[in-house]
Design an enzyme around this catalytic site. Structure first.
Site, PDB file in Angstrom:
ATOM      1  N   ARG A   1       0.813  -1.199   0.000  1.00  0.00           N
ATOM      2  CA  ARG A   1       0.000   0.000   0.000  1.00  0.00           C
ATOM      3  C   ARG A   1       0.855   1.261   0.000  1.00  0.00           C
ATOM      4  NH1 ARG A   1      -5.255   1.729   3.177  1.00  0.00           N
ATOM      5  NH2 ARG A   1      -5.117   3.918   2.707  1.00  0.00           N
TER       6      ARG A   1
ATOM      7  N   ARG B   1      -4.301   5.415  -4.332  1.00  0.00           N
ATOM      8  CA  ARG B   1      -3.742   4.366  -3.478  1.00  0.00           C
ATOM      9  C   ARG B   1      -3.770   3.019  -4.194  1.00  0.00           C
ATOM     10  NH1 ARG B   1      -7.397   5.554   0.590  1.00  0.00           N
ATOM     11  NH2 ARG B   1      -6.670   7.661   0.325  1.00  0.00           N
TER      12      ARG B   1
ATOM     13  N   ASP C   1      -7.082  -0.335  -0.756  1.00  0.00           N
ATOM     14  CA  ASP C   1      -7.746  -0.055   0.519  1.00  0.00           C
ATOM     15  C   ASP C   1      -8.666  -1.216   0.836  1.00  0.00           C
ATOM     16  OD1 ASP C   1      -7.267   2.398   1.671  1.00  0.00           O
ATOM     17  OD2 ASP C   1      -8.928   3.420   0.669  1.00  0.00           O
TER      18      ASP C   1
ATOM     19  N   ASP D   1     -11.626  -1.752   3.507  1.00  0.00           N
ATOM     20  CA  ASP D   1     -12.416  -1.095   4.552  1.00  0.00           C
ATOM     21  C   ASP D   1     -13.373  -2.085   5.190  1.00  0.00           C
ATOM     22  OD1 ASP D   1     -11.300   1.437   4.120  1.00  0.00           O
ATOM     23  OD2 ASP D   1     -12.794   1.964   2.602  1.00  0.00           O
TER      24      ASP D   1
HETATM   25  N1  ROI Z   1     -13.021   6.838  -4.912  1.00  0.00           N
HETATM   26  C1  ROI Z   1     -13.488   5.731  -5.501  1.00  0.00           C
HETATM   27  N2  ROI Z   1     -14.185   5.834  -6.637  1.00  0.00           N
HETATM   28  N3  ROI Z   1     -13.265   4.495  -4.987  1.00  0.00           N
HETATM   29  C2  ROI Z   1     -12.563   4.330  -3.833  1.00  0.00           C
HETATM   30  O1  ROI Z   1     -12.371   3.181  -3.380  1.00  0.00           O
HETATM   31  C3  ROI Z   1     -12.070   5.460  -3.178  1.00  0.00           C
HETATM   32  N4  ROI Z   1     -11.373   5.366  -2.019  1.00  0.00           N
HETATM   33  C4  ROI Z   1     -10.944   6.433  -1.369  1.00  0.00           C
HETATM   34  C5  ROI Z   1     -11.204   7.835  -1.854  1.00  0.00           C
HETATM   35  C6  ROI Z   1      -9.888   8.577  -1.973  1.00  0.00           C
HETATM   36  C7  ROI Z   1     -12.131   8.526  -0.857  1.00  0.00           C
HETATM   37  N5  ROI Z   1     -11.853   7.851  -3.155  1.00  0.00           N
HETATM   38  C8  ROI Z   1     -12.316   6.728  -3.764  1.00  0.00           C
HETATM   39  O2  ROI Z   1     -10.305   6.273  -0.220  1.00  0.00           O
END
Ligand code: ROI
Length: 169
Positions: free
Chosen positions: A91, A101, A104, A106
């Site tokens: 990451r 990034r 992620d 979550d």
């Molecule tokens: N925007 C999109 N489309 N998908 C994401 O997973 C995503 N993740 C984030 C931020 C930067 C808010 N924008 C994102 O962390």
């Protein structure tokens, strides 16, 4: 509030997303690596979606998906596991808030629990306004109830789709 006994399996939802260095491959590897964990069982995995960046627009489109699992890991142990998989995927954050990034992971939902902890807020605070979470989730679990917010199907219907598209494999 009702709490399952310690270690009783909970249905959890993980959001996966990234937009750097072959993100679709990273999402697939993260899925495999989660599925290999002893205390995690995959229940469903959505299609991969291409979504416009939320946040600064001068970054690549994102690849997003959601995964439903059953796990006997406690919430913070599951969070540790997700963070260890993120680090394995190298990451990289480029410093900018809401910037690009590699991957992620979550923790969006943990059973019907509401968690306010310095490291973890569940349901995920962005869940109700993020099409890249709600649309994939409506594909696999339309009838799921989000504590305090209602059913996924209705939340997804109320959330502008912002051009999100299923990726053709
Ligand atoms: N925007 C999109 N489309 N998908 C994401 O997973 C995503 N993740 C984030 C931020 C930067 C808010 N924008 C994102 O962390």
């Amino acid at each position: 509030m009702h709490r399952p006994p310690e270690g009783a399996p909970a249905l959890c939802v993980i959001g996966l997303g990234g937009n750097l260095d072959a993100p679709a491959d990273r999402v697939r590897r993260a899925r495999e690596s989660l599925g290999r964990q002893e205390r995690v069982r995959e229940l469903a995995f959505s299609s991969l979606y291409k979504s416009r960046p939320m946040g600064p627009q001068d970054q690549p489109d994102y690849v997003n998906a959601v995964m439903a699992i059953e796990t006997s890991l406690a919430p913070l142990d599951l969070l540790d596991l997700l963070q260890s998989i993120e680090s394995l995927e190298g990451r990289v954050r480029l410093g900018e808030r809401w910037g690009p990034r590699t991957l992620d992971l979550d923790l969006l939902l943990y059973g019907d629990q509401v968690i306010q902890h310095p490291r973890l807020v569940v349901p995920h605070p962005g869940l109700a306004v993020r099409e890249f979470v709600l649309h994939p989730l409506a594909e696999i679990l339309p009838d799921l109830e989000v504590p305090g917010l209602g059913r996924i199907r209705e939340l997804a219907e109320q959330c502008p789709d912002n051009g999100i598209e299923v990726m053709v494999p």
